[in-house]
Scaffold this active site. Structure first.
Site, PDB file in Angstrom:
ATOM      1  N   ASP A 184      41.023  39.140  39.809  1.00  0.00           N
ATOM      2  CA  ASP A 184      40.614  40.337  40.550  1.00  0.00           C
ATOM      3  C   ASP A 184      40.916  40.290  42.043  1.00  0.00           C
ATOM      4  OD1 ASP A 184      38.502  38.678  41.616  1.00  0.00           O
ATOM      5  OD2 ASP A 184      37.295  39.158  39.845  1.00  0.00           O
ATOM      6  N   PRO A 233      33.160  42.986  34.149  1.00  0.00           N
ATOM      7  CA  PRO A 233      32.536  42.187  33.090  1.00  0.00           C
ATOM      8  C   PRO A 233      33.218  40.839  32.945  1.00  0.00           C
ATOM      9  CG  PRO A 233      33.954  43.878  32.137  1.00  0.00           C
ATOM     10  CD  PRO A 233      33.892  44.149  33.620  1.00  0.00           C
ATOM     11  N   ASP A 234      32.424  39.818  32.554  1.00  0.00           N
ATOM     12  CA  ASP A 234      33.072  38.557  32.208  1.00  0.00           C
ATOM     13  C   ASP A 234      33.700  38.711  30.827  1.00  0.00           C
ATOM     14  OD1 ASP A 234      31.038  38.356  30.360  1.00  0.00           O
ATOM     15  OD2 ASP A 234      30.041  36.664  31.313  1.00  0.00           O
ATOM     16  N   PHE A 235      34.229  37.644  30.291  1.00  0.00           N
ATOM     17  CA  PHE A 235      34.989  37.764  29.053  1.00  0.00           C
ATOM     18  C   PHE A 235      34.163  37.518  27.802  1.00  0.00           C
ATOM     19  CE2 PHE A 235      38.235  37.268  32.218  1.00  0.00           C
ATOM     20  CZ  PHE A 235      39.271  38.059  31.756  1.00  0.00           C
ATOM     21  N   ARG A 236      33.244  36.553  27.860  1.00  0.00           N
ATOM     22  CA  ARG A 236      32.669  36.051  26.617  1.00  0.00           C
ATOM     23  C   ARG A 236      31.201  36.366  26.390  1.00  0.00           C
ATOM     24  NH1 ARG A 236      36.771  32.653  28.035  1.00  0.00           N
ATOM     25  NH2 ARG A 236      38.162  32.039  26.334  1.00  0.00           N
ATOM     26  N   HIS A 269      44.950  31.616  36.917  1.00  0.00           N
ATOM     27  CA  HIS A 269      45.475  32.481  35.858  1.00  0.00           C
ATOM     28  C   HIS A 269      46.255  33.651  36.440  1.00  0.00           C
ATOM     29  CE1 HIS A 269      42.027  30.816  33.158  1.00  0.00           C
ATOM     30  NE2 HIS A 269      43.035  29.980  33.286  1.00  0.00           N
ATOM     31  N   ASN A 312      39.847  33.858  38.065  1.00  0.00           N
ATOM     32  CA  ASN A 312      39.766  35.317  38.091  1.00  0.00           C
ATOM     33  C   ASN A 312      41.078  35.959  38.538  1.00  0.00           C
ATOM     34  OD1 ASN A 312      37.108  34.990  37.337  1.00  0.00           O
ATOM     35  ND2 ASN A 312      36.366  35.025  39.438  1.00  0.00           N
TER      36      ASN A 312
END
Length: 336
Positions: free
Chosen positions: A148, A72-75, A165, A146
Site C-alpha cells: 500500500d 483489510p488484512d488477508f487472513r 512483496h 504491504n
C-alpha cells in the site's frame, strides 16, 4: 512436556527415522543466558531504547499495521481480504495474486487494484511510528509485506523501506519487461471499461501490464534478498545486509506465515532483542522443544523458560505503538 517428548522420540526410533545409529545425537545442553531486557514487556523495550542501546532497529511489518487505515488484512476470518473476494468468481481467493491466473484472466486483479490503489487511505499511527524511528536516527530499515506504500506516505524515505512483496510505485509489461508509467496503469485501473483498461495497456505495450507487486509464482524483488542477506545462486551481493547489524527487531501486524519473509526473525544476531506486537502469537513462528531436539531452534521463545530476549505484546498495532511511545516520552511527537 518432557514425557511427551520422550514418547515422540521413542516412536521415531521405532520407525527408524534416526538411521543405523538408532538414537539421535543428544543436543548439547543449552546454557541459560542472561536476559537482554530488564522486563519482558514494552517497558523493557522502551528502557533499551531510552538507554541508547538500540541504534540499528529493524521493523518487520505486515498487513495488520494497515488495518486501521481501512485496508483489510488477508487472513482474518470474516473480514480478511481472502474471505471477501467471492465477488470476483475466483477458483480460490489467492488466485487474484497468482501470476498464472493473471495471465489467463487479469480482470479480477485490475478490479481489486481499484480498491487498493494508493492515495485512498491515510497512514496509521504505526506508520508514523516507523517514520519517527527514522527521524530519531534509530531505524536501520523497515521490511514490509504491504503493497500500500503507506510507509512512504507517512514520510519514510524510500531508501529506508524494503517492500518485500513490491508495491504500486512502479509497473512493467510482464512479457517484455518494459517499464510502464504508473500513471498509465492507474488510468487503466480506474477506467470505466467493464473489465478495466488492461486490454488497452496490453495492446500498447505488447503484453499484459501489472504493478511491480510480487505475485505467487514470482521471485521477490532483488532488493529484498540483498538487504536481507539471503544468498541466491548466481546472484552477487553488492550491499551490506541489514540483519547482522540489527540491535532491536520490532515485528508488527504479521502472522509470519509466508517464507522467506517469516525467516527474517532468525537472521538477527543472538544478542539482539526481538519484540512482536500483534493480536496473537503466530504458531508457525514459535520455538518448539521437539523441533529443537532435532536441531531446529528457530522461532520466538516467549513462553520458554530459557527466553532471554523475546517480548510479546498482544495488542492491535496502533495501541501497542502508542503505549511504547508513551513509555519513551514520544507521545506528542507521534500525534503530530
Amino acid at each position: 512436556m518432557e514425557s511427551f517428548i520422550q514418547m515422540m522420540l521413542q516412536r521415531a526410533r521405532e520407525r527408524g527415522e534416526f538411521g543405523d545409529g538408532g538414537d539421535p545425537e543428544e543436543p548439547p545442553e543449552e546454557p541459560q543466558r542472561d536476559p537482554l531486557l530488564s522486563t519482558f514487556d514494552l517497558e523493557g523495550v522502551a528502557k533499551l531504547i531510552r538507554d541508547g542501546k538500540c541504534t540499528n532497529i529493524i521493523v518487520m511489518a505486515g498487513a495488520g499495521i494497515s488495518v486501521a487505515a481501512g485496508i483489510p488484512d488477508f487472513r482474518t476470518p470474516g473480514s480478511g481480504l481472502y474471505d471477501n473476494l467471492q465477488k470476483y468468481n475466483l477458483p480460490e481467493p489467492t488466485a487474484v495474486f497468482d501470476i498464472n491466473f493473471f495471465r489467463e484472466n487479469p480482470a479480477p486483479f485490475y478490479q481489486l487494484a481499484r480498491e487498493l490503489f494508493p492515495g485512498q487511505f491515510r497512514p496509521t499511527p504505526t506508520h508514523h511510528f516507523v517514520r519517527l524511528l527514522h527521524e530519531k536516527g534509530l531505524l536501520r530499515r523497515c521490511f514490509s509485506q504491504n503493497i500500500d506504500s503507506l510507509e512512504t506516505q507517512a514520510g519514510l524515505p524510500k531508501e529506508k523501506l524494503v517492500a518485500a512483496h513490491g508495491n504500486f510505485d512502479s509497473a512493467r509489461c510482464i512479457e517484455t519487461g518494459e517499464m510502464v508509467p504508473i500513471e498509465e496503469v492507474k488510468e487503466a485501473i480506474f477506467s470505466d471499461e467493464e473489465e478495466g483498461g488492461w486490454k488497452a495497456l496490453r495492446d500498447r505495450y505488447g503484453g499484459l501490464v501489472k504493478p511491480d507487486i510480487t505475485f505467487f509464482g514470482e521471485k521477490l524483488p532483488d532488493r529484498f534478498y540483498e538487504l536481507a542477506g539471503i544468498d541466491l545462486p548466481g546472484f552477487p551481493r553488492n550491499v551490506e545486509p541489514d540483519f547482522p547489524a540489527c540491535d532491536l527487531l520490532i515485528v508488527m501486524g504479521t502472522s509470519l506465515a509466508v517464507r522467506p519473509f517469516s525467516a527474517l526473525i532468525d537472521m538477527v544476531p543472538p544478542d539482539c532483542p526481538r519484540v512482536l506486537i500483534n493480536r496473537e502469537a503466530p504458531s508457525s513462528a514459535l520455538y518448539h522443544p521437539i523441533r529443537a531436539m532435532m536441531g531446529d531452534t528457530k522461532g520466538f521463545r516467549f513462553d520458554d523458560p530459557k527466553n532471554y530476549r523475546d517480548v510479546l505484546s498482544i495488542n492491535n498495532c496502533d495501541d501497542g505503538v502508542k503505549q511504547l511511545c508513551e513509555l519513551l516520552g514520544w507521545g506528542d511527537e507521534l500525534n503530530k
